[in-house]
Design a protein around this motif. Structure first.
Motif, short mmCIF file in Angstrom:
data_model
loop_
_atom_site.label_atom_id
_atom_site.label_comp_id
_atom_site.label_asym_id
_atom_site.label_seq_id
_atom_site.Cartn_x
_atom_site.Cartn_y
_atom_site.Cartn_z
N ALA A 132 0.84 -1.20 0.00
CA ALA A 132 0.00 0.00 0.00
C ALA A 132 0.87 1.26 0.00
CB ALA A 132 -0.93 -0.01 1.21
N ILE A 176 -7.04 -4.70 2.39
CA ILE A 176 -5.98 -4.03 1.63
C ILE A 176 -5.64 -4.83 0.38
CG2 ILE A 176 -3.57 -3.28 1.67
CD1 ILE A 176 -3.91 -2.72 4.66
N ALA A 223 -8.42 -4.37 -2.14
CA ALA A 223 -8.42 -3.02 -2.70
C ALA A 223 -7.29 -2.85 -3.72
CB ALA A 223 -8.28 -1.99 -1.59
N LEU A 224 -6.10 -3.37 -3.38
CA LEU A 224 -4.96 -3.27 -4.30
C LEU A 224 -5.17 -4.11 -5.56
CD1 LEU A 224 -1.98 -3.52 -1.76
CD2 LEU A 224 -2.68 -1.50 -3.06
N SER A 238 -6.82 1.68 -1.12
CA SER A 238 -6.26 0.85 -0.05
C SER A 238 -5.83 1.69 1.15
CB SER A 238 -5.06 0.04 -0.56
OG SER A 238 -4.00 0.89 -0.94
#
Length: 301
Positions: free
Chosen positions: A201, A260, A263-264, A272
């Motif tokens: 992130a 995370i 999201a990534l 993220s």
């Protein structure tokens, strides 16, 4: 003894390590899904599947988690797609694998929490492909191809640990019990996972131009609002159903490592920042809850 002393510091160490060594994470990020699998497997091994029931509280919490995530997305959409996706993933993400530990420390029902955790994870496994395809970046793929691609990665990641835990119990109750009584392993695996995903992130955030700083701060603030809101709503629902602690932890404490990673992988990477900030917010709330509980117990002695 050393590990017990180190345990309270594992969260900041993992996050700080991820920040410092973020440039190396690309080489090891491939192991993140396997670590998530192990965390879920260890948590599910603790569940007594014969006693688990879908309760009214579980259904109410799920109604907040799934429709609530879409409501959060459209509520914050006027502030930008990245902000909306950050809010969405902070609500949509399932219950944290460490939630039963905190629930137990606060005096809540572990069985109620694990029951909701399983329902929460199964719901995310089946709905994530559709919602990520609809809200995320499908690239040049059409909707159906994008959904199949995400399904192939998300569904096995969440459902296979559950199936493996059930099979372990069928094959050897002794083995399942041994795994269930070593829940601390999940904590250290979680710390390693956190180290990796925070590093990834940070890499994405640092690659963004300085002009994006204000948006990233906004996403972090929105994550705080989502965190406080979910703990509050979960507590109200739990209180109405006879277990305010399990309700609050079930809805408010999220599997941020999974969030995370998702999201990534499937949303705008900058979103993220939301679940990354959520880590700090939820652990602040958990620390305060444990502090006030300890203070109350001290007064009663």
């Amino acid at each position: 003894m050393f590990l017990q002393r180190l345990k309270p510091w594992m969260l900041p160490i993992a996050m700080l390590g991820g920040i410092i060594f973020h440039s190396f994470m690309e080489k090891v990020e491939f192991i993140a899904p396997y670590l998530i699998f192990l965390m879920l497997y260890i948590t599910f091994c603790k569940a007594d599947f014969h006693r688990l029931r879908v309760s009214r509280m579980s259904l109410l919490l799920l109604l907040v988690q799934i429709p609530g995530s879409l409501a959060a997305y459209y509520l914050f959409l006027p502030l930008g797609t990245d902000v909306a996706q950050g809010a969405f993933i902070c609500v949509f993400c399932p219950t944290a694998t460490a939630a039963p530990v905190i629930t137990s420390m606060l005096g809540g029902s572990i069985s109620a929490l694990i029951a909701y955790s399983i329902i929460s994870n199964i719901s995310v496994a089946f709905l994530a492909p559709v919602l990520f395809t609809f809200l995320g970046n499908g690239g040049n793929m059409d909707f159906f191809d994008s959904m199949l691609t995400i399904s192939a990665k998300v569904i096995p990641l969440i459902l296979l640990p559950l199936i493996a835990a059930v099979l372990t119990g069928r094959i050897s109750q002794r083995a399942r019990h041994a795994i269930a009584t070593h829940q601390q392993l999940s904590f250290y695996i979680w710390a390693i996972s956190l180290f990796i995903v925070v590093g990834r992130a940070v890499t994405f955030v640092m690659a963004e131009p300085i002009e994006m700083a204000s948006e990233m701060i906004l996403i972090a603030v929105v994550a705080g609002v989502m965190c406080a809101g979910q703990f509050y709503i979960g507590r109200r629902i739990g209180n109405a159903c006879g277990d305010k602690i399990a309700g609050a932890q079930g809805l408010g404490q999220k599997n941020t490592v999974l969030a995370i990673w998702m999201a990534l992988s499937y949303l705008n990477p900058i979103s993220s920042v939301g679940p990354a900030a959520y880590i700090a917010w939820q652990n602040t709330i958990n620390s305060l809850q444990l502090y006030f509980k300890s203070k109350k117990e001290t007064k009663q002695r």
